[in-house]
Design a protein around this motif. Structure first.
Motif, PDB file in Angstrom:
ATOM      1  N   TRP A 125      -8.276   6.475  12.935  1.00  0.00           N
ATOM      2  CA  TRP A 125      -8.530   7.276  11.728  1.00  0.00           C
ATOM      3  C   TRP A 125      -8.000   6.543  10.499  1.00  0.00           C
ATOM      4  CZ3 TRP A 125      -5.538   9.177   7.853  1.00  0.00           C
ATOM      5  CH2 TRP A 125      -6.141  10.108   6.994  1.00  0.00           C
ATOM      6  N   SER A 126      -6.802   6.000  10.605  1.00  0.00           N
ATOM      7  CA  SER A 126      -6.187   5.268   9.498  1.00  0.00           C
ATOM      8  C   SER A 126      -7.034   4.048   9.111  1.00  0.00           C
ATOM      9  CB  SER A 126      -4.774   4.832   9.888  1.00  0.00           C
ATOM     10  OG  SER A 126      -4.160   4.163   8.815  1.00  0.00           O
ATOM     11  N   GLU A 127      -7.504   3.311  10.108  1.00  0.00           N
ATOM     12  CA  GLU A 127      -8.356   2.142   9.841  1.00  0.00           C
ATOM     13  C   GLU A 127      -9.660   2.544   9.150  1.00  0.00           C
ATOM     14  OE1 GLU A 127      -8.802   0.355  13.704  1.00  0.00           O
ATOM     15  OE2 GLU A 127      -7.017  -0.902  13.438  1.00  0.00           O
ATOM     16  N   GLN A 128     -10.246   3.668   9.582  1.00  0.00           N
ATOM     17  CA  GLN A 128     -11.509   4.135   8.996  1.00  0.00           C
ATOM     18  C   GLN A 128     -11.319   4.697   7.588  1.00  0.00           C
ATOM     19  OE1 GLN A 128     -12.565   6.931  12.015  1.00  0.00           O
ATOM     20  NE2 GLN A 128     -13.423   5.398  13.381  1.00  0.00           N
ATOM     21  N   ASN A 129     -10.082   5.015   7.248  1.00  0.00           N
ATOM     22  CA  ASN A 129      -9.787   5.599   5.938  1.00  0.00           C
ATOM     23  C   ASN A 129      -8.934   4.658   5.086  1.00  0.00           C
ATOM     24  OD1 ASN A 129     -10.794   8.621   5.873  1.00  0.00           O
ATOM     25  ND2 ASN A 129     -10.090   8.197   7.949  1.00  0.00           N
ATOM     26  N   GLU A 130      -9.294   3.360   5.167  1.00  0.00           N
ATOM     27  CA  GLU A 130      -8.684   2.328   4.336  1.00  0.00           C
ATOM     28  C   GLU A 130      -7.169   2.308   4.400  1.00  0.00           C
ATOM     29  OE1 GLU A 130     -10.494   3.322   0.625  1.00  0.00           O
ATOM     30  OE2 GLU A 130     -12.478   2.876   1.409  1.00  0.00           O
ATOM     31  N   GLY A 131      -6.652   2.462   5.618  1.00  0.00           N
ATOM     32  CA  GLY A 131      -5.215   2.373   5.823  1.00  0.00           C
ATOM     33  C   GLY A 131      -4.431   3.599   5.400  1.00  0.00           C
ATOM     34  N   ASP A 182      -2.314   6.938   5.345  1.00  0.00           N
ATOM     35  CA  ASP A 182      -1.238   7.410   6.213  1.00  0.00           C
ATOM     36  C   ASP A 182      -1.583   8.812   6.706  1.00  0.00           C
ATOM     37  OD1 ASP A 182       1.058   8.360   7.385  1.00  0.00           O
ATOM     38  OD2 ASP A 182       2.365   7.906   5.695  1.00  0.00           O
ATOM     39  N   PRO A 183      -1.812   8.984   8.015  1.00  0.00           N
ATOM     40  CA  PRO A 183      -2.206  10.303   8.515  1.00  0.00           C
ATOM     41  C   PRO A 183      -1.137  11.381   8.277  1.00  0.00           C
ATOM     42  CG  PRO A 183      -1.894   8.757  10.344  1.00  0.00           C
ATOM     43  CD  PRO A 183      -1.785   7.978   9.078  1.00  0.00           C
ATOM     44  N   LEU A 217       1.965  15.261  11.576  1.00  0.00           N
ATOM     45  CA  LEU A 217       0.935  15.479  10.551  1.00  0.00           C
ATOM     46  C   LEU A 217       1.325  16.669   9.672  1.00  0.00           C
ATOM     47  CD1 LEU A 217      -2.194  14.996  12.850  1.00  0.00           C
ATOM     48  CD2 LEU A 217      -0.954  13.266  11.527  1.00  0.00           C
ATOM     49  N   VAL A 218       2.453  16.524   8.974  1.00  0.00           N
ATOM     50  CA  VAL A 218       3.038  17.647   8.240  1.00  0.00           C
ATOM     51  C   VAL A 218       2.216  18.097   7.040  1.00  0.00           C
ATOM     52  CG1 VAL A 218       5.400  17.293   9.022  1.00  0.00           C
ATOM     53  CG2 VAL A 218       4.549  16.010   7.055  1.00  0.00           C
TER      54      VAL A 218
END
Length: 186
Positions: free
Chosen positions: A14-20, A22-23, A48-49
């Motif tokens: 998810w992080s890679e698909q969203n340009e790094g 932070d989840p 995931l606060v």
């Protein structure tokens, strides 16, 4: 078969698909359709606060776990998994407003009474067979929108009787199975 995707791996993707991104800071996290599928929720989710909307739909998850740290979660989508009960949902009782959990194997609604803010419950195409279980929804005073078709409980009941029975049990309901309900005020 290849081994299942872990929550940690799915969040990394998810992080890679969203340009790094932070989840742990994201408000909306989509982890549906993972391949190989996610089979287990785990404590990684509690990091995931900031998350307000989490989708884990269309995986192979069988239990709700690891969400106790998600203090801002308002919408949880777990449709099209292998979940058998709502156990584990209680920790979201103060924040969860929408639970999308259709197309699972749920036959008992124990735990739903803890969801104090729940407005939307999509629980169609599960295994709920008894009105006694359905009646647990009466303790959710905030419930406005219910998707329930596809459960064995309503398979052999005509539509008019079905709607009347639901309205009798949940008089505050505004929408049933995608249709607006007429109330006494209308």
């Amino acid at each position: 078969m290849s081994r299942a995707t872990t929550i940690k791996e799915a969040l990394h993707r998810w992080s890679e698909q969203n340009e790094g991104a932070d989840p742990t800071q994201a408000k909306d996290i989509q982890l549906q359709f993972q391949w190989p599928p996610i089979e287990k929720m785990d404590g990684t989710l509690s990091s995931l606060v900031a998350c307000e909307k989490l989708s884990l739909s269309t995986n192979m998850i069988d239990k709700i776990v690891g969400v106790s740290g998600m203090k801002n979660l308002r919408i949880l989508s777990l449709a099209r998994n292998y979940i058998k009960s709502l156990n584990g949902i209680e920790s979201l009782g103060e924040t969860l407003e929408e639970l999308w959990i259709s197309y699972n194997q749920i036959d008992k609604l124990k735990g739903v009474e803890s969801l104090k803010r729940l407005k939307v419950l999509y629980i169609g195409n599960n295994s709920i067979r008894e009105w006694g279980e359905f009646n647990r929804l009466q303790s959710v005073a905030t419930l406005e929108d219910l998707l329930f078709l596809g459960n064995p409980l309503v398979e052999n009941i005509d539509e008019t009787a079905y709607v009347r029975e639901i309205q009798k049990r949940l008089p505050a309901l505004k929408k049933l199975d995608g249709e607006n309900l007429l109330t006494e005020d209308d």
